[in-house]
Write a protein that holds these residues in place. Structure first.
Motif, PDB file in Angstrom:
ATOM      1  N   MET A   1       0.846  -1.193   0.000  1.00  0.00           N
ATOM      2  CA  MET A   1       0.000   0.000   0.000  1.00  0.00           C
ATOM      3  C   MET A   1       0.879   1.240   0.000  1.00  0.00           C
ATOM      4  N   ALA A   2       0.539   2.213  -0.799  1.00  0.00           N
ATOM      5  CA  ALA A   2       1.328   3.440  -0.870  1.00  0.00           C
ATOM      6  C   ALA A   2       1.251   4.186   0.448  1.00  0.00           C
ATOM      7  N   ASP A   3       2.327   4.868   0.783  1.00  0.00           N
ATOM      8  CA  ASP A   3       2.363   5.660   2.002  1.00  0.00           C
ATOM      9  C   ASP A   3       1.670   6.991   1.733  1.00  0.00           C
ATOM     10  N   GLU A   4       0.591   7.250   2.456  1.00  0.00           N
ATOM     11  CA  GLU A   4      -0.174   8.466   2.229  1.00  0.00           C
ATOM     12  C   GLU A   4       0.182   9.579   3.205  1.00  0.00           C
ATOM     13  N   ARG A   5       1.214   9.384   4.006  1.00  0.00           N
ATOM     14  CA  ARG A   5       1.568  10.435   4.951  1.00  0.00           C
ATOM     15  C   ARG A   5       1.978  11.695   4.202  1.00  0.00           C
ATOM     16  N   PRO A   6       1.564  12.868   4.687  1.00  0.00           N
ATOM     17  CA  PRO A   6       1.941  14.102   4.008  1.00  0.00           C
ATOM     18  C   PRO A   6       3.423  14.391   4.188  1.00  0.00           C
ATOM     19  N   ALA A 129      11.547  15.535  -3.009  1.00  0.00           N
ATOM     20  CA  ALA A 129      10.909  14.292  -3.420  1.00  0.00           C
ATOM     21  C   ALA A 129      11.059  13.295  -2.280  1.00  0.00           C
ATOM     22  N   ASP A 130      10.257  12.237  -2.320  1.00  0.00           N
ATOM     23  CA  ASP A 130      10.147  11.314  -1.199  1.00  0.00           C
ATOM     24  C   ASP A 130      10.728   9.956  -1.577  1.00  0.00           C
ATOM     25  N   LEU A 131      11.745   9.517  -0.848  1.00  0.00           N
ATOM     26  CA  LEU A 131      12.371   8.225  -1.098  1.00  0.00           C
ATOM     27  C   LEU A 131      11.370   7.083  -1.029  1.00  0.00           C
ATOM     28  N   ARG A 132      10.314   7.232  -0.243  1.00  0.00           N
ATOM     29  CA  ARG A 132       9.294   6.186  -0.153  1.00  0.00           C
ATOM     30  C   ARG A 132       8.554   6.013  -1.474  1.00  0.00           C
ATOM     31  N   ARG A 133       8.691   6.998  -2.365  1.00  0.00           N
ATOM     32  CA  ARG A 133       8.096   6.931  -3.705  1.00  0.00           C
ATOM     33  C   ARG A 133       9.217   7.140  -4.720  1.00  0.00           C
ATOM     34  N   PRO A 134      10.021   6.111  -4.971  1.00  0.00           N
ATOM     35  CA  PRO A 134      11.230   6.297  -5.784  1.00  0.00           C
ATOM     36  C   PRO A 134      10.973   6.815  -7.198  1.00  0.00           C
ATOM     37  N   ARG A 135       9.826   6.486  -7.793  1.00  0.00           N
ATOM     38  CA  ARG A 135       9.561   6.997  -9.144  1.00  0.00           C
ATOM     39  C   ARG A 135       9.427   8.507  -9.130  1.00  0.00           C
ATOM     40  N   GLU A 136       9.004   9.050  -8.015  1.00  0.00           N
ATOM     41  CA  GLU A 136       8.896  10.495  -7.876  1.00  0.00           C
ATOM     42  C   GLU A 136      10.265  11.155  -8.047  1.00  0.00           C
ATOM     43  N   THR A 160      20.442   7.426   5.624  1.00  0.00           N
ATOM     44  CA  THR A 160      19.091   7.722   5.131  1.00  0.00           C
ATOM     45  C   THR A 160      18.136   6.549   5.286  1.00  0.00           C
ATOM     46  N   LEU A 161      18.568   5.356   4.888  1.00  0.00           N
ATOM     47  CA  LEU A 161      17.642   4.228   4.802  1.00  0.00           C
ATOM     48  C   LEU A 161      17.154   3.740   6.158  1.00  0.00           C
ATOM     49  N   HIS A 162      17.888   4.011   7.234  1.00  0.00           N
ATOM     50  CA  HIS A 162      17.372   3.582   8.541  1.00  0.00           C
ATOM     51  C   HIS A 162      16.185   4.445   8.989  1.00  0.00           C
ATOM     52  N   PHE A 163      15.867   5.499   8.240  1.00  0.00           N
ATOM     53  CA  PHE A 163      14.663   6.271   8.516  1.00  0.00           C
ATOM     54  C   PHE A 163      13.474   5.800   7.681  1.00  0.00           C
ATOM     55  N   ILE A 164      13.672   4.731   6.917  1.00  0.00           N
ATOM     56  CA  ILE A 164      12.580   4.114   6.150  1.00  0.00           C
ATOM     57  C   ILE A 164      12.155   2.851   6.891  1.00  0.00           C
ATOM     58  N   PRO A 165      10.958   2.825   7.475  1.00  0.00           N
ATOM     59  CA  PRO A 165      10.525   1.644   8.231  1.00  0.00           C
ATOM     60  C   PRO A 165      10.247   0.451   7.320  1.00  0.00           C
ATOM     61  N   ASP A 166      10.205  -0.727   7.919  1.00  0.00           N
ATOM     62  CA  ASP A 166      10.007  -1.949   7.148  1.00  0.00           C
ATOM     63  C   ASP A 166       8.721  -1.921   6.328  1.00  0.00           C
ATOM     64  N   GLU A 167       7.665  -1.297   6.862  1.00  0.00           N
ATOM     65  CA  GLU A 167       6.392  -1.308   6.143  1.00  0.00           C
ATOM     66  C   GLU A 167       6.463  -0.523   4.828  1.00  0.00           C
ATOM     67  N   ASN A 168       7.492   0.316   4.664  1.00  0.00           N
ATOM     68  CA  ASN A 168       7.661   1.040   3.398  1.00  0.00           C
ATOM     69  C   ASN A 168       8.557   0.294   2.418  1.00  0.00           C
ATOM     70  N   ASP A 169       8.973  -0.929   2.769  1.00  0.00           N
ATOM     71  CA  ASP A 169       9.710  -1.817   1.874  1.00  0.00           C
ATOM     72  C   ASP A 169      11.004  -1.199   1.349  1.00  0.00           C
ATOM     73  N   PRO A 170      11.983  -0.962   2.224  1.00  0.00           N
ATOM     74  CA  PRO A 170      13.247  -0.384   1.757  1.00  0.00           C
ATOM     75  C   PRO A 170      13.944  -1.230   0.700  1.00  0.00           C
ATOM     76  N   ALA A 171      13.819  -2.559   0.787  1.00  0.00           N
ATOM     77  CA  ALA A 171      14.443  -3.416  -0.230  1.00  0.00           C
ATOM     78  C   ALA A 171      13.813  -3.172  -1.598  1.00  0.00           C
ATOM     79  N   GLY A 172      12.493  -3.023  -1.650  1.00  0.00           N
ATOM     80  CA  GLY A 172      11.813  -2.743  -2.904  1.00  0.00           C
ATOM     81  C   GLY A 172      12.175  -1.373  -3.461  1.00  0.00           C
ATOM     82  N   ILE A 173      12.288  -0.403  -2.578  1.00  0.00           N
ATOM     83  CA  ILE A 173      12.699   0.945  -2.989  1.00  0.00           C
ATOM     84  C   ILE A 173      14.077   0.897  -3.637  1.00  0.00           C
ATOM     85  N   MET A 174      14.993   0.198  -2.982  1.00  0.00           N
ATOM     86  CA  MET A 174      16.351   0.129  -3.503  1.00  0.00           C
ATOM     87  C   MET A 174      16.401  -0.625  -4.824  1.00  0.00           C
ATOM     88  N   ALA A 175      15.607  -1.678  -4.956  1.00  0.00           N
ATOM     89  CA  ALA A 175      15.586  -2.426  -6.216  1.00  0.00           C
ATOM     90  C   ALA A 175      15.143  -1.529  -7.367  1.00  0.00           C
TER      91      ALA A 175
END
Length: 267
Positions: A1-6, A129-136, A160-175
């Motif tokens: 699910m996409a992160d909807e936090r502002p 831009a937001d790392l949680r949305r890498p295409r952005e 940087t990446l330790h501020f991305i929680p597991d629910e935001n899928d850091p491995a997927g972001i990096m891929a």
């Protein structure tokens, strides 16, 4: 699910901001009372914290020089925070004055301040831009204008990446980020870990729960996985002071610098 936090927006001097805390650790001047109070709490939890932050910054310098010496002349620095001493563009330009650097941060306040500080720095851009949305990041027009993705790029995610929680899928972001890079590209990252001094790290994590971005330490295996198909260059993933040091390093002291650091190369 996409992160909807502002995104962080309006200026609030009463909320501790991790970028301004980092600036405080490095002896800068772009911070406020709330940042200083929380930073001092973190230092009380780990008296080595200022040394850790400075070692992290020193690794960044060594990694950028390593890349630039191997012909990398364009860099994408994600989660850059506030510009301070010895920034990526300054280090890269010392090797190649024509190097281009795009800085990325998700905090609008940090970006506005950073743009003002970088206004006269040739070959640099700073975008929000937001790392949680890498295409952005990857599809941002300023990124595409400044960087040529058909050529090697130096991708930097330092502290940087330790501020991305597991629910935001850091491995997927990096891929997704790695998949966009051409062969010959390099990836440098540092990441907090409780592998060395778990009790100390747990105390610091508690402090950061009261800031704009709580942290998630990860194991060496988890951090190694973030490099994916990239091949780690010698000496591999190590505590930050041990990555190609420019001075003798005490092994016991190095373990207290609880950031893993490494540089990978895309075949």
């Amino acid at each position: 699910m996409a992160d909807e936090r502002p995104r962080p927006s309006g200026f609030d001097p009463y909320v501790s901001n991790i970028a301004r805390m980092y600036d405080y650790y490095l002896g800068g001047k772009d911070h406020y009372e709330a940042d200083r109070v929380r930073a001092e709490e973190a230092i009380a939890a780990d008296p080595s914290l200022v040394t850790l932050i400075r070692e992290n910054r020193a690794f960044l310098g060594r990694a950028v020089r390593y890349m630039a010496a191997r012909g990398i002349d364009q860099f994408l620095d994600i989660g850059t925070g506030l510009p301070t001493q010895q920034n990526v563009h300054q280090i890269a330009h010392s090797v190649n004055p024509d190097a281009r650097v795009v800085y990325v941060d998700y905090d609008g306040q940090v970006v506005a301040h950073g743009r003002a500080l970088l206004a006269r720095s040739a070959g640099t851009r700073m975008i929000q831009a937001d790392l949680r949305r890498p295409r952005e990041i990857l599809d941002h027009p300023e990124v595409r204008d400044a960087l040529d993705f058909t050529r090697p790029i130096g991708l930097l995610l330092v502290a940087t990446l330790h501020f991305i929680p597991d629910e935001n899928d850091p491995a997927g972001i990096m891929a997704e980020l790695r998949g966009e890079l051409a062969p010959g590209s390099h990836l440098a990252l540092t990441h907090a870990s409780a592998d060395g001094v778990p009790d100390v790290v747990a105390k610091v994590v508690e402090v950061y729960k009261k800031t704009s971005a709580p942290g998630t330490p990860r194991t060496r295996e988890q951090v190694t996985g973030l490099f994916g198909e990239f091949e780690l260059v010698d000496p591999g993933l190590v505590w930050a002071p041990l990555w190609r040091p420019e001075r003798p390093v005490d092994m016991e002291e190095a373990q207290r610098i609880w950031f893993y650091a490494g540089v990978g190369h895309k075949p």
